[in-house]
Design a protein around this motif. Structure first.
Motif, PDB file in Angstrom:
ATOM      1  N   GLU A 187      -0.143   0.490  -4.921  1.00 50.47           N
ATOM      2  CA  GLU A 187       1.164   0.219  -5.520  1.00 50.47           C
ATOM      3  C   GLU A 187       1.368   0.913  -6.863  1.00 50.47           C
ATOM      4  OE1 GLU A 187       0.827  -3.637  -8.241  1.00 50.47           O
ATOM      5  OE2 GLU A 187       0.856  -4.101  -6.116  1.00 50.47           O
TER       6      GLU A 187
ATOM      7  N   SER B 175       4.249  -8.476  -8.970  1.00 54.44           N
ATOM      8  CA  SER B 175       4.454  -8.099  -7.564  1.00 54.44           C
ATOM      9  C   SER B 175       3.167  -7.679  -6.864  1.00 54.44           C
ATOM     10  CB  SER B 175       5.464  -6.949  -7.480  1.00 54.44           C
ATOM     11  OG  SER B 175       5.002  -5.827  -8.221  1.00 54.44           O
ATOM     12  N   THR B 176       2.064  -7.526  -7.609  1.00 55.43           N
ATOM     13  CA  THR B 176       0.794  -7.103  -7.012  1.00 55.43           C
ATOM     14  C   THR B 176       0.325  -8.139  -5.991  1.00 55.43           C
ATOM     15  OG1 THR B 176       0.147  -5.931  -9.021  1.00 55.43           O
ATOM     16  CG2 THR B 176      -1.612  -6.491  -7.476  1.00 55.43           C
ATOM     17  N   LYS B 177      -0.076  -7.664  -4.836  1.00 56.46           N
ATOM     18  CA  LYS B 177      -0.516  -8.568  -3.776  1.00 56.46           C
ATOM     19  C   LYS B 177      -1.970  -8.983  -3.982  1.00 56.46           C
ATOM     20  CE  LYS B 177       2.604  -6.675  -0.243  1.00 56.46           C
ATOM     21  NZ  LYS B 177       2.673  -5.998   1.081  1.00 56.46           N
ATOM     22  N   ILE B 178      -2.218 -10.281  -3.915  1.00 59.84           N
ATOM     23  CA  ILE B 178      -3.576 -10.805  -4.024  1.00 59.84           C
ATOM     24  C   ILE B 178      -4.465 -10.174  -2.961  1.00 59.84           C
ATOM     25  CG2 ILE B 178      -5.018 -12.861  -3.918  1.00 59.84           C
ATOM     26  CD1 ILE B 178      -3.246 -12.898  -6.338  1.00 59.84           C
ATOM     27  N   SER B 179      -3.914 -10.009  -1.765  1.00 59.39           N
ATOM     28  CA  SER B 179      -4.698  -9.460  -0.646  1.00 59.39           C
ATOM     29  C   SER B 179      -5.121  -8.021  -0.920  1.00 59.39           C
ATOM     30  CB  SER B 179      -3.886  -9.527   0.655  1.00 59.39           C
ATOM     31  OG  SER B 179      -2.658  -8.811   0.526  1.00 59.39           O
ATOM     32  N   THR B 180      -4.275  -7.240  -1.605  1.00 59.88           N
ATOM     33  CA  THR B 180      -4.625  -5.860  -1.934  1.00 59.88           C
ATOM     34  C   THR B 180      -5.751  -5.821  -2.947  1.00 59.88           C
ATOM     35  OG1 THR B 180      -2.348  -5.127  -1.536  1.00 59.88           O
ATOM     36  CG2 THR B 180      -3.763  -3.658  -2.810  1.00 59.88           C
TER      37      THR B 180
ATOM     38  N   ASN C 273       5.356 -16.570 -13.826  1.00 63.68           N
ATOM     39  CA  ASN C 273       4.390 -15.987 -12.886  1.00 63.68           C
ATOM     40  C   ASN C 273       2.942 -16.111 -13.355  1.00 63.68           C
ATOM     41  OD1 ASN C 273       6.120 -14.644 -10.764  1.00 63.68           O
ATOM     42  ND2 ASN C 273       6.937 -13.634 -12.584  1.00 63.68           N
TER      43      ASN C 273
ATOM     44  N   LYS D 269      -0.166 -16.718 -11.119  1.00 57.22           N
ATOM     45  CA  LYS D 269      -0.731 -15.627 -10.334  1.00 57.22           C
ATOM     46  C   LYS D 269      -1.908 -14.977 -11.048  1.00 57.22           C
ATOM     47  CE  LYS D 269       0.749 -12.143  -7.050  1.00 57.22           C
ATOM     48  NZ  LYS D 269       1.885 -11.336  -6.533  1.00 57.22           N
TER      49      LYS D 269
END
Length: 232
Positions: A126, A163-168, A202, A205
């Motif tokens: 990303e 917006s960073t995905k935890i899964s990524t 946020n 997160k």
């Protein structure tokens, strides 16, 4: 030997494990990547800056030196594009050195035999506009392995956005961990992207990032403190 220099200045380190330390920053021009969150866009092109010799840079470092100086940060852009130049600077100064790098040029690292510290960014897909590839991650892993072999003090840095995905994050760190097995003690700095207003509502997160990262590396969450101080 000359290299394009954007600026040389004295300030307080605002990122990573050496946060709060007085440093002289040598910012070199040119970068081999184009990260979307880059806060030094003016240093991306190798065609900007002033060509300076090793001796000229050393003279400027001497001019800026203060009693509280802890280390010299070689940053950019991507400083490893000028590894030979940095190697000469390190050899000619007794002050400790910090390399701030994206870690994608591992072959150049072998030129820095006397490096004291390295701060290496871990890049996520990303962070780019469709230009990220697995090669970036593989080069970073090779870079980490070389730093371990050279016994250079190392910490990694991971810039995250709401917006960073935890899964990524987990996928990338899990892969790195599997390649550097036995080195979970390597520190990882989770760096929330500035401005911190982005994180209003946020902040939970950030705890999630820390929990996931803690499975694979020794994790710290540290924002860019120099932004609070309003200094360079």
């Amino acid at each position: 030997m000359d290299a394009p220099i954007i600026e040389i200045f004295s300030s307080i380190q605002g990122e990573g494990l050496l946060i709060g330390e007085r440093q002289i920053f040598v910012r070199l021009a040119g970068c081999n990547l184009n990260c979307t969150y880059c806060d030094t866009k003016n240093s991306q092109s190798a065609n900007v800056g002033t060509m300076m010799s090793v001796n000229q840079v050393l003279e400027k470092i001497e001019e800026l030196s203060t009693p509280d100086l802890g280390s010299i940060s070689y940053t950019g852009g991507e400083p490893m594009l000028h590894a030979d130049f940095i190697s000469e600077l390190i050899k000619k100064t007794e002050t400790k050195s910090l390399l701030e790098t994206n870690g994608t040029l591992p072959k150049e690292l072998t030129k820095l035999e006397d490096l004291d510290w390295a701060s290496m960014d871990i890049k996520l897909p990303e962070h780019f506009d469709n230009t990220w590839s697995d090669k970036i991650l593989e080069n970073e892993i090779s870079f980490i392995k070389l730093l371990i072999e050279q016994d250079t003090k190392l910490y990694c840095k991971l810039v995250v956005l709401p917006s960073t995905k935890i899964s990524t994050v987990e996928k990338v760190l899990k892969h790195i961990s599997s390649e550097i097995s036995g080195h979970m003690e390597i520190p990882l700095i989770i760096q929330p992207a500035s401005p911190l207003e982005l994180w209003e509502g946020n902040t939970d997160k950030l705890f999630q990032f820390s929990e996931v990262a803690g499975k694979y590396m020794k994790v710290y969450t540290i924002p860019q403190i120099h932004k609070f101080l309003n200094i360079e």
